[in-house]
Write an enzyme that holds these catalytic residues in place. Sequence first.
Site, PDB file in Angstrom:
ATOM      1  N   HIS A  65      39.011  49.273  55.322  1.00 58.44           N
ATOM      2  CA  HIS A  65      37.611  49.389  54.937  1.00 58.44           C
ATOM      3  C   HIS A  65      37.558  50.012  53.548  1.00 58.44           C
ATOM      4  O   HIS A  65      38.462  50.759  53.151  1.00 58.44           O
ATOM      5  CB  HIS A  65      36.853  50.289  55.911  1.00 58.44           C
ATOM      6  CG  HIS A  65      36.694  49.703  57.270  1.00 58.44           C
ATOM      7  ND1 HIS A  65      35.819  50.240  58.197  1.00 58.44           N
ATOM      8  CD2 HIS A  65      37.282  48.645  57.882  1.00 58.44           C
ATOM      9  CE1 HIS A  65      35.877  49.538  59.308  1.00 58.44           C
ATOM     10  NE2 HIS A  65      36.765  48.561  59.144  1.00 58.44           N
ATOM     11  N   GLU A 105      35.973  52.506  52.346  1.00 61.56           N
ATOM     12  CA  GLU A 105      36.101  53.970  52.357  1.00 61.56           C
ATOM     13  C   GLU A 105      37.548  54.404  52.543  1.00 61.56           C
ATOM     14  O   GLU A 105      38.018  55.336  51.874  1.00 61.56           O
ATOM     15  CB  GLU A 105      35.263  54.593  53.495  1.00 61.56           C
ATOM     16  CG  GLU A 105      33.804  54.253  53.462  1.00 61.56           C
ATOM     17  CD  GLU A 105      33.437  53.076  54.348  1.00 61.56           C
ATOM     18  OE1 GLU A 105      32.404  53.168  55.038  1.00 61.56           O
ATOM     19  OE2 GLU A 105      34.166  52.071  54.354  1.00 61.56           O
ATOM     20  N   CYS A 114      31.553  53.633  59.474  1.00 62.68           N
ATOM     21  CA  CYS A 114      31.838  53.520  60.899  1.00 62.68           C
ATOM     22  C   CYS A 114      32.473  54.832  61.376  1.00 62.68           C
ATOM     23  O   CYS A 114      32.761  55.726  60.577  1.00 62.68           O
ATOM     24  CB  CYS A 114      32.766  52.333  61.160  1.00 62.68           C
ATOM     25  SG  CYS A 114      34.456  52.588  60.563  1.00 62.68           S
ATOM     26  N   CYS A 165      35.869  55.628  59.623  1.00 68.34           N
ATOM     27  CA  CYS A 165      35.718  56.093  58.239  1.00 68.34           C
ATOM     28  C   CYS A 165      35.078  57.475  58.193  1.00 68.34           C
ATOM     29  O   CYS A 165      35.472  58.315  57.379  1.00 68.34           O
ATOM     30  CB  CYS A 165      34.908  55.081  57.432  1.00 68.34           C
ATOM     31  SG  CYS A 165      35.803  53.520  57.184  1.00 68.34           S
TER      32      CYS A 165
END
Length: 149
Positions: free
Chosen positions: A53, A55, A83, A86
């Site tokens: 992701h 992040e 999420c 993260c």
Amino acid sequence: MRFGSFMDRALEEARGAGARGEVPVGAVLVGREGDVIAAAGNRTREQSDPTAHAEMLVIRAAAKRLGSERLTGCDLYVTLEPCAMCAAAIAAARIGRLYYGAADPKSGGVAHGARVFSHPQAHHVPEVYDGIGAGEAADLLRAFFADRR
């Protein structure tokens, strides 16, 4: 760079991710002096890595660049509510402030779902500011998923 330009940069990263066929989410990590330490867009498909992701990529790159797993005093700008995975990484990295754009009622882990920062197990809770660039971030996501239906 002005405050809003960091979210503008995250939106650029999100557009790049979308152009690569990734879910259009972008992130930028900014240091204490207002310098961009790392920027990335999602790369889960490209890297065949469910943890890639935006992040996570930014946190990994910044920690490596700074030579520390703690990113104390840094600010993270991300186009979509992080999420749970993260959000946990943000807490573990001790990021000072989190700015995010669009809310994610389906998979978010900050204001929705797991609400990671509200648990006693969260050893660090960043200051959280939501809704920054939310309209453009949501539009990117809507367009991306509409093209796939």
